[in-house]
Scaffold this active site. Sequence first.
Site, PDB file in Angstrom:
ATOM      1  CE  LYS A   1      -3.976  -2.672   2.016  1.00 60.24           C
ATOM      2  NZ  LYS A   1      -4.431  -3.051   3.268  1.00 60.24           N
TER       3      LYS A   1
ATOM      4  CD  GLN B   1      -3.608  -4.830   6.568  1.00 62.36           C
ATOM      5  OE1 GLN B   1      -3.323  -3.655   5.630  1.00 62.36           O
ATOM      6  NE2 GLN B   1      -3.996  -5.688   6.062  1.00 62.36           N
TER       7      GLN B   1
ATOM      8  CG  ASP C   1      -9.751  -0.818   4.510  1.00 63.12           C
ATOM      9  OD1 ASP C   1      -9.485  -1.013   3.404  1.00 63.12           O
ATOM     10  OD2 ASP C   1      -9.182  -1.157   5.586  1.00 63.12           O
TER      11      ASP C   1
END
Length: 298
Positions: free
Chosen positions: A60, A104, A127
């Site tokens: 990422k 995460q 997200d």
Amino acid sequence: MVPFESIMSATVLDGKKIGRLIEEELHNRIISLQSKGVSPHLAVVIVGDDPASHVYVRNKEMACERCGIQSTRIDLEEGISEQEILDTVHRLNSDDSVHGILVQSPLPDGINESLVTDAISPEKDVDGFHKMNLGRLVQGDASGLLPCTPAGVMKILELSNIDVSGKNALIIGRSRIVGMPMSILLAQRGIDATVTIAHSRTENLSEICRRADLVVAAIGRPEFVKSDWIKPGSTVIDVGINRIIDSSRKSGYRLVGDVESGASDIAENITPVPGGVGPMTIAMLMSNTIMATEIQSQ
Ligand code: NDP
């Protein structure tokens, strides 16, 4: 002579290539934001030492570098309390220089992931897991911040001209982050697939799969979906990322999907693992970060 059928092979849907195109298309929007003095900025929170999570976070960060998005990584120790994670999220929420926040997953045992997700400001939730963003999607509005993996699958289908209207779509897996939002996106008006969601209690999965024009496998079990479950001419999207021990490799492992490799001899289209859904997920994260920045700088 080799029979014709045995040399047929599916078109490989190259997620790496499509993902890079999506990233390149963000360029003008990033320039436009920068011309207004806004520098898109993603903050990634990682808790603990899970090796796979560290690889995903690094990927990422590299995508941010490619796109010209500022990224900040916040490493928290494995044993940190839920409250300390929430405090970190609250601090990032009130930092106006941060436009996107990602925590995460998986988080260590004992930490309530939904609580952490819902602590992120909805407009910084790149997200797309916040209940407000998921709720908007359930109400039929897919114009907001969408979960990256299902959104990436939709982009692969769109940019590969695969029309699923009226077709049987089988999603194997009903997780909050992949299977469930995937089913909603495929069933929405304008996409119009006829959706079946399968899970660990589903009976006769092989039979259901044999009727599916589109299979999205998001299970997390190596090569769980067998080649002879695949309908000839169908499209197979393999979301699974499974690490298999392979001592012949320098890394000591190789990645396989949730679908048996022989499926590519039967399906019409298939995503590879690696290089299919994974890079698309990252491209959609970049896209969400730019959307979040635009929303916050209006
Ligand atoms: P979860 O573990 O949250 O969900 C797995 C789902 O599979 C569950 O709904 C479970 O059913 C179902 N399942 C388990 N066993 C069976 C079975 N025998 N038959 C039918 N269904 C079954 O996983 P995720 O959704 O988070 O991830 C799935 C896979 O996708 C993993 O390999 C993960 O690494 C990968 N992934 C890849 C991404 C990418 O970018 N390519 C992004 C995110 C995930 P039940 O609900 O009944 O338990």
